[in-house]
Scaffold this motif. Structure first.
Motif, mmCIF file in Angstrom:
data_model
loop_
_atom_site.group_PDB
_atom_site.id
_atom_site.type_symbol
_atom_site.label_atom_id
_atom_site.label_comp_id
_atom_site.label_asym_id
_atom_site.label_seq_id
_atom_site.Cartn_x
_atom_site.Cartn_y
_atom_site.Cartn_z
ATOM 1 N N THR A 289 0.862 -1.181 0.000
ATOM 2 C CA THR A 289 0.000 0.000 0.000
ATOM 3 C C THR A 289 0.897 1.230 0.000
ATOM 4 O O THR A 289 1.840 1.316 0.796
ATOM 5 C CB THR A 289 -0.911 0.033 1.239
ATOM 6 N N GLU A 290 0.597 2.191 -0.899
ATOM 7 C CA GLU A 290 1.495 3.325 -1.082
ATOM 8 C C GLU A 290 0.715 4.624 -1.299
ATOM 9 O O GLU A 290 -0.279 4.646 -2.020
ATOM 10 C CB GLU A 290 2.402 3.056 -2.280
ATOM 11 N N VAL A 291 1.158 5.698 -0.660
ATOM 12 C CA VAL A 291 0.628 7.035 -0.918
ATOM 13 C C VAL A 291 1.690 7.820 -1.682
ATOM 14 O O VAL A 291 2.890 7.547 -1.562
ATOM 15 C CB VAL A 291 0.250 7.765 0.385
ATOM 16 N N PHE A 292 1.246 8.806 -2.488
ATOM 17 C CA PHE A 292 2.187 9.534 -3.335
ATOM 18 C C PHE A 292 1.724 10.965 -3.560
ATOM 19 O O PHE A 292 0.542 11.297 -3.410
ATOM 20 C CB PHE A 292 2.345 8.828 -4.685
ATOM 21 N N TYR A 293 2.669 11.800 -3.948
ATOM 22 C CA TYR A 293 2.383 13.187 -4.348
ATOM 23 C C TYR A 293 3.348 13.553 -5.469
ATOM 24 O O TYR A 293 4.556 13.319 -5.369
ATOM 25 C CB TYR A 293 2.564 14.154 -3.186
ATOM 26 N N ASN A 294 2.806 14.150 -6.561
ATOM 27 C CA ASN A 294 3.617 14.582 -7.698
ATOM 28 C C ASN A 294 3.373 16.054 -7.991
ATOM 29 O O ASN A 294 2.215 16.495 -8.053
ATOM 30 C CB ASN A 294 3.288 13.768 -8.952
ATOM 31 N N ALA A 295 4.423 16.808 -8.183
ATOM 32 C CA ALA A 295 4.334 18.186 -8.661
ATOM 33 C C ALA A 295 4.351 18.144 -10.182
ATOM 34 O O ALA A 295 5.337 17.704 -10.782
ATOM 35 C CB ALA A 295 5.483 19.021 -8.126
ATOM 36 N N GLU A 296 3.251 18.580 -10.808
ATOM 37 C CA GLU A 296 3.065 18.439 -12.250
ATOM 38 C C GLU A 296 3.258 19.768 -12.981
ATOM 39 O O GLU A 296 3.285 20.835 -12.358
ATOM 40 C CB GLU A 296 1.658 17.906 -12.539
ATOM 41 N N GLY A 297 3.339 19.678 -14.328
ATOM 42 C CA GLY A 297 3.508 20.888 -15.115
ATOM 43 C C GLY A 297 2.844 20.859 -16.474
ATOM 44 O O GLY A 297 3.000 21.791 -17.261
ATOM 45 N N ALA A 298 2.071 19.795 -16.776
ATOM 46 C CA ALA A 298 1.450 19.683 -18.093
ATOM 47 C C ALA A 298 0.330 20.701 -18.269
ATOM 48 O O ALA A 298 -0.445 20.955 -17.346
ATOM 49 C CB ALA A 298 0.912 18.268 -18.296
ATOM 50 N N GLU A 299 0.220 21.269 -19.469
ATOM 51 C CA GLU A 299 -0.814 22.250 -19.801
ATOM 52 C C GLU A 299 -1.431 21.891 -21.151
ATOM 53 O O GLU A 299 -0.738 21.460 -22.058
ATOM 54 C CB GLU A 299 -0.238 23.665 -19.863
ATOM 55 N N THR A 300 -2.753 22.073 -21.269
ATOM 56 C CA THR A 300 -3.445 21.808 -22.540
ATOM 57 C C THR A 300 -4.223 23.052 -22.973
ATOM 58 O O THR A 300 -4.646 23.862 -22.141
ATOM 59 C CB THR A 300 -4.420 20.625 -22.426
ATOM 60 N N ARG A 301 -4.432 23.160 -24.281
ATOM 61 C CA ARG A 301 -5.269 24.233 -24.850
ATOM 62 C C ARG A 301 -6.215 23.593 -25.855
ATOM 63 O O ARG A 301 -5.791 23.097 -26.896
ATOM 64 C CB ARG A 301 -4.417 25.296 -25.514
ATOM 65 N N ASN A 302 -7.505 23.603 -25.529
ATOM 66 C CA ASN A 302 -8.521 22.955 -26.354
ATOM 67 C C ASN A 302 -9.434 24.034 -26.940
ATOM 68 O O ASN A 302 -10.101 24.760 -26.191
ATOM 69 C CB ASN A 302 -9.327 21.980 -25.501
ATOM 70 N N ILE A 303 -9.483 24.139 -28.274
ATOM 71 C CA ILE A 303 -10.317 25.144 -28.953
ATOM 72 C C ILE A 303 -11.495 24.432 -29.604
ATOM 73 O O ILE A 303 -11.325 23.566 -30.462
ATOM 74 C CB ILE A 303 -9.509 25.920 -29.997
ATOM 75 N N ASN A 304 -12.697 24.785 -29.169
ATOM 76 C CA ASN A 304 -13.911 24.132 -29.642
ATOM 77 C C ASN A 304 -14.908 25.199 -30.083
ATOM 78 O O ASN A 304 -15.563 25.844 -29.258
ATOM 79 C CB ASN A 304 -14.504 23.277 -28.509
ATOM 80 N N ASN A 305 -15.011 25.407 -31.417
ATOM 81 C CA ASN A 305 -15.966 26.371 -31.979
ATOM 82 C C ASN A 305 -15.891 27.727 -31.284
ATOM 83 O O ASN A 305 -16.860 28.240 -30.762
ATOM 84 C CB ASN A 305 -17.390 25.811 -31.901
ATOM 85 N N MET A 306 -14.700 28.297 -31.263
ATOM 86 C CA MET A 306 -14.409 29.620 -30.702
ATOM 87 C C MET A 306 -14.223 29.611 -29.181
ATOM 88 O O MET A 306 -13.703 30.574 -28.618
ATOM 89 C CB MET A 306 -15.494 30.658 -31.067
ATOM 90 N N LEU A 307 -14.653 28.558 -28.484
ATOM 91 C CA LEU A 307 -14.423 28.472 -27.045
ATOM 92 C C LEU A 307 -13.023 27.892 -26.814
ATOM 93 O O LEU A 307 -12.718 26.786 -27.245
ATOM 94 C CB LEU A 307 -15.463 27.581 -26.375
ATOM 95 N N GLN A 308 -12.183 28.654 -26.143
ATOM 96 C CA GLN A 308 -10.833 28.207 -25.839
ATOM 97 C C GLN A 308 -10.724 27.896 -24.349
ATOM 98 O O GLN A 308 -10.944 28.762 -23.512
ATOM 99 C CB GLN A 308 -9.803 29.278 -26.228
ATOM 100 N N THR A 309 -10.385 26.654 -24.032
ATOM 101 C CA THR A 309 -10.238 26.238 -22.635
ATOM 102 C C THR A 309 -8.811 25.755 -22.402
ATOM 103 O O THR A 309 -8.334 24.840 -23.090
ATOM 104 C CB THR A 309 -11.212 25.102 -22.278
ATOM 105 N N GLU A 310 -8.154 26.375 -21.437
ATOM 106 C CA GLU A 310 -6.802 25.983 -21.063
ATOM 107 C C GLU A 310 -6.836 25.321 -19.688
ATOM 108 O O GLU A 310 -7.434 25.858 -18.756
ATOM 109 C CB GLU A 310 -5.870 27.195 -21.039
ATOM 110 N N LEU A 311 -6.196 24.157 -19.582
ATOM 111 C CA LEU A 311 -6.080 23.454 -18.305
ATOM 112 C C LEU A 311 -4.611 23.398 -17.905
ATOM 113 O O LEU A 311 -3.750 23.109 -18.734
ATOM 114 C CB LEU A 311 -6.638 22.030 -18.404
ATOM 115 N N GLU A 312 -4.349 23.667 -16.629
ATOM 116 C CA GLU A 312 -2.995 23.601 -16.079
ATOM 117 C C GLU A 312 -2.995 22.586 -14.948
ATOM 118 O O GLU A 312 -3.628 22.800 -13.911
ATOM 119 C CB GLU A 312 -2.548 24.968 -15.567
#
Length: 226
Positions: free
Chosen positions: A91-114
């Motif tokens: 059994t293991e617990v974990f924590y990760n510091a992440e940095g991935a980012e996405t940019r999704n453009i859908n019919n003029m709506l732009q959504t960025e996730l960090e």
């Protein structure tokens, strides 16, 4: 002649005893369990899907997907227990510091996730293939902590928010014992189709589109057993 035979027999017995003691000690490395801590470096891939219904016959529903990969690092702590001489659970617990980012453009709506961080708990079950090498399966729960930014071309300001979503994590890994304390390992884990509530659209107040995220990681780490 008898003395020579006795000396030779004694040497053979001593050599056999030494070989048995070495085999027992290396076997003990694999069979021992206990508490451990460690760290890992990884490549994380973060994906985002938007299913957007424009509500117009001339602009039909649109589904878009995007994903990005980035480096991450983290820590882990757990407890390993052998059910038999070569079958174990952990059994293991974990924590990760992440940095991935996405940019999704859908019919003029732009959504960025960090993606800021991932953390959670994993349960492992495996088998010792050799005295020092083992393989195992992974199942657990992973929390994805990410920020959300919505915008439209030529229509500021940007709307921002955040989300913490839990997904089922499944994967596999291997571990190699360097000695009775230190080990190295590699793991691959996937978290699929985690639904989340996006920010309401500015153009259509109160409108919520189905969104989900995917996450996968390939990691290499080191552990120290107490």
């Amino acid at each position: 002649m008898r003395y020579y035979i006795m000396v030779r027999l004694t040497k053979q017995v001593s050599a056999l005893a030494f070989a048995i003691s070495v085999a027992a000690s290396t076997s003990a490395i694999a069979s021992e369990g206990g508490f451990y801590v460690g760290g890992q470096l990884q490549s994380s891939t973060f994906g985002h899907t938007i299913q957007r219904d424009t509500g117009s016959a001339t602009n039909p529903s649109i589904t878009t997907f995007t994903e990005e990969s980035d480096a991450a690092f983290g820590i882990h702590a757990g407890y390993k227990h052998h059910l038999t001489s070569d079958v174990f659970v952990a059994t293991e617990v974990f924590y990760n510091a992440e940095g991935a980012e996405t940019r999704n453009i859908n019919n003029m709506l732009q959504t960025e996730l960090e993606l800021n961080s991932t953390y959670g708990i994993n349960f492992k079950a495996g088998v010792d293939v050799t005295d020092k090498f083992s393989v195992y399966g992974i199942a657990g729960a992973t929390v994805l902590d990410f920020d959300i930014h919505n915008s439209y071309p030529f229509a500021p300001p940007m709307r921002s928010g955040s989300a913490d979503e839990v997904g089922l994590s499944l994967g596999a890994g291997f571990e190699y014992q360097i000695d009775d304390r230190w080990s190295v390992r590699g793991e691959y884990i996937q978290v699929q189709d985690v639904d989340f509530s996006p920010l309401p659209e500015v153009a259509v107040p109160g409108k919520i589109n189905p969104n989900d995220v995917d996450y996968s990681t390939l990691s290499f780490g080191v552990s120290y057993r107490f």
